[in-house]
Scaffold this active site. Structure first.
Site, short mmCIF file in Angstrom:
data_model
loop_
_atom_site.label_atom_id
_atom_site.label_comp_id
_atom_site.label_asym_id
_atom_site.label_seq_id
_atom_site.Cartn_x
_atom_site.Cartn_y
_atom_site.Cartn_z
N TYR A 104 0.86 -1.18 0.00
CA TYR A 104 0.00 0.00 0.00
C TYR A 104 0.89 1.23 0.00
O TYR A 104 1.83 1.33 0.80
CB TYR A 104 -0.90 0.03 1.24
CG TYR A 104 -1.68 1.33 1.37
CD1 TYR A 104 -2.96 1.43 0.85
CD2 TYR A 104 -1.13 2.45 1.98
CE1 TYR A 104 -3.67 2.61 0.94
CE2 TYR A 104 -1.83 3.65 2.07
CZ TYR A 104 -3.10 3.72 1.55
OH TYR A 104 -3.79 4.90 1.63
N GLU A 188 -3.32 7.48 -4.33
CA GLU A 188 -3.28 6.24 -3.54
C GLU A 188 -3.26 5.04 -4.47
O GLU A 188 -3.98 5.01 -5.48
CB GLU A 188 -4.52 6.18 -2.64
CG GLU A 188 -4.64 4.89 -1.84
CD GLU A 188 -5.94 4.84 -1.06
OE1 GLU A 188 -5.91 5.05 0.17
OE2 GLU A 188 -7.00 4.60 -1.67
#
Length: 384
Positions: A104, A188
């Site tokens: 992530y 993101e």
């Protein structure tokens, strides 16, 4: 402005971040054609709903199809779905990749600290909030000075803090370049994956652009996205309303950003979840109230509505008149709790009492109004 996933993917590709080959479709037949271009009969294809919200997988908006024929059937199932108040008008079909590891990474603006924060973890592919809550040490948070940016040294610092492989660093540099060049508030990738052949690939992406930079940036998707255009948030923007979709069941309308934010906290403290942030500003005319109520009522997750107004320049009797007239313009289908305080509050309450509606209740305190709205939402959910 949030981008659709396929738009974020195009942006990643433009800046040199590896992404899976993909196509976009808006009908079952075009999905089958797109799947054919992706050689789905040999490799299969992932069909993903294109909506500007999370939780698509849990809602059934992300599915694997074995071939082009299955892709058409799957696309027909997903198109038209409602996912958290957003209707699916397009799907993205992507070629599957063999995943070895998932990470992530993101950059997000931290207004309180006056900088950006790099958030990274070697455990991607799931809700990062859950990982951060269960094992905070698994999520690294590294401040980034906007003036300095993500240099080679800063990228290496982020990689080391999150225990990521060294070859993720160049991807971080490219993601920062996207954020800086496109005037983004959030970039993101979840998950950023290492494939079986060693490539680092962005499987999903979320990008939020700063609307304050509209004057110098070509906006994405405002002309060609057709029916969705951001769902309720786009509808509210067209009406000049400051609206943010949340994931709860109590619709919230107030005058002033600070009051609305406080109301969200009080609703949460009463055991319910706010469904939105809606600030009507200093005016509460009949049209403004009608527009606000219509947007909130358009969210199928809303079970009750709380209007919390503190009269100042706009007096409460004017707000009450606006509510009364608004209820003559729209069909109220969900319980409405109103709290008026401040300038001419007593007169405002009298106006609402003189114009009763079976679904409208009044409370004199914010805590009392929030508690009642929470109770009504809970009761409606239980009865559904």
């Amino acid at each position: 402005m949030d981008l659709f996933e396929h738009q974020a993917r195009e942006l990643f590709e433009r800046y040199g971040v590896l992404v899976p080959e993909a196509q976009v479709a808006d009908t079952g037949s075009s999905a089958r054609e797109a799947a054919g271009k992706l050689d789905a009969d040999r490799h299969g294809v992932v069909v993903k709903a294109q909506v500007k919200t999370g939780g698509r997988g849990k809602a059934g908006g992300v599915k694997l199809a074995a071939d082009a024929a299955a892709a058409e059937i799957t696309a027909r199932q997903i198109l038209g779905m409602d996912i958290k108040g957003h209707t699916v008008h397009k799907v993205m079909l992507a070629r599957p990749v063999k995943v070895d590891q998932e990470y992530y990474v993101s950059f997000v603006l931290d207004r309180a600290q006056g900088c950006f924060i790099a958030i990274a973890s070697a455990e991607g592919g799931m809700e990062i909030e859950e990982v951060a809550e269960a094992r905070p040490e698994a999520v690294a948070r590294v401040p980034v000075d906007p003036a300095e940016g993500v240099t080679d040294e800063k990228a290496a610092e982020i990689v080391a803090a999150a225990a990521l492989p060294a070859d993720v660093a160049p991807v971080l540099r490219k993601l920062w370049q996207i954020l800086q060049s496109e005037d983004a508030l959030l970039v993101e990738v979840n998950p950023l994956v290492r494939t079986a052949d060693g490539a680092v690939v962005a499987l999903d992406g979320k990008v939020t652009l700063d609307d304050n930079a509209r004057f110098r940036q070509a906006r994405w998707g405002e002309e060609d996205e057709g029916g969705d255009t951001g769902g309720l948030e786009a509808q509210a923007a067209e009406k000049g309303l400051n609206y943010v979709k949340l994931e709860g069941e109590v619709g919230v309308i107030g005058n002033g950003a600070g009051l609305v934010m406080s109301t969200l906290d009080v609703v949460a403290g009463c055991g319910a979840r706010p469904a939105n942030f809606l600030d009507i500003g200093g005016g509460a005319s009949a049209q403004v109230m009608a527009d606000g109520l219509s947007v909130v009522l358009g969210d199928p997750s809303v079970k009750s509505i709380l209007v919390n107004v503190f009269g100042g320049i706009t007096a409460c009797d004017a707000v009450a008149e606006g509510i009364t007239r608004a209820l003559g313009q729209i069909r109220l289908t969900k319980p409405l709790v109103v709290r008026l305080d401040g300038n001419n509050a007593a007169r405002g309450r009298e106006i609402l009492e003189a114009n009763p509606h079976p679904l409208l209740e009044q409370r004199t305190t914010m805590d009392g109004a929030a508690q009642r709205a929470a109770e009504l939402a809970t009761a409606a959910a239980a009865a559904a």
